[in-house]
Design a protein around this motif. Structure first.
Motif, PDB file in Angstrom:
ATOM      1  N   THR A  59       0.881  -0.616  -0.076  1.00  0.00           N
ATOM      2  CA  THR A  59      -0.008  -0.095  -0.137  1.00  0.00           C
ATOM      3  C   THR A  59       0.870   1.329   0.152  1.00  0.00           C
ATOM      4  N   SER A 111      -7.804   7.733 -11.129  1.00  0.00           N
ATOM      5  CA  SER A 111      -8.898   6.598 -10.208  1.00  0.00           C
ATOM      6  C   SER A 111      -8.378   5.421 -10.265  1.00  0.00           C
ATOM      7  N   CYS A 140      -6.053   3.880  -9.828  1.00  0.00           N
ATOM      8  CA  CYS A 140      -4.887   3.161  -8.818  1.00  0.00           C
ATOM      9  C   CYS A 140      -4.342   3.862  -7.689  1.00  0.00           C
ATOM     10  N   HIS A 141      -5.824   4.746  -7.044  1.00  0.00           N
ATOM     11  CA  HIS A 141      -6.069   5.574  -5.524  1.00  0.00           C
ATOM     12  C   HIS A 141      -7.512   5.113  -5.653  1.00  0.00           C
ATOM     13  N   SER A 142      -7.617   5.228  -4.104  1.00  0.00           N
ATOM     14  CA  SER A 142      -8.439   4.542  -4.011  1.00  0.00           C
ATOM     15  C   SER A 142      -9.100   5.047  -2.640  1.00  0.00           C
TER      16      SER A 142
END
Length: 118
Positions: free
Chosen positions: A38, A114, A116-118
């Motif tokens: 992460t 969006s 990849c990023h959450s």
């Protein structure tokens, strides 16, 4: 002892010593690290990174790790100390690779924030 035997022993020892100086990455299996990581994704949220998948596809650790060490927190540390800019790795390594694979008609990773990023 015979000069020939001494010469052969010296040559063999030189080869062994020489081989020990070759970078480990070229001969031995590299440290695989964790299967998934992460990563700190800044204001857009964390990035759940499939490390093992990337190792399988990319094969050479240096492709990604040319800019930061292979240890936990190295990417954040490089940004914090100014060695890397905030989106440098993502723009110059991740997205560049994903876009190149897509242009070549190969299966590629995401190219939108969006994805990849959450």
């Amino acid at each position: 002892m015979n000069k020939k035997v001494i010469t052969i022993c010296f040559a063999a020892c030189s080869i062994v010593v020489g081989l020990s100086l070759i970078p480990v990455s070229g001969i031995m299996a590299q440290d695989p690290g964790r299967p998934e990581l992460t990563l700190n994704g800044g204001s857009k949220g964390p990035v759940f990174f499939k490390h093992q998948l990337h190792q399988t596809v990319v094969e050479d650790c240096a492709v990604c790790h040319k800019d930061f060490e292979k240890k936990p927190g190295a990417l954040d540390e490089a940004k914090k100390t100014g060695v890397l800019k905030a989106k440098q790795v993502m723009n110059k390594t991740c997205l560049a690779c994903h876009r190149a694979k897509r242009r070549a008609g190969e299966k590629s990773g995401p190219t939108s924030c969006s994805a990849c990023h959450s």
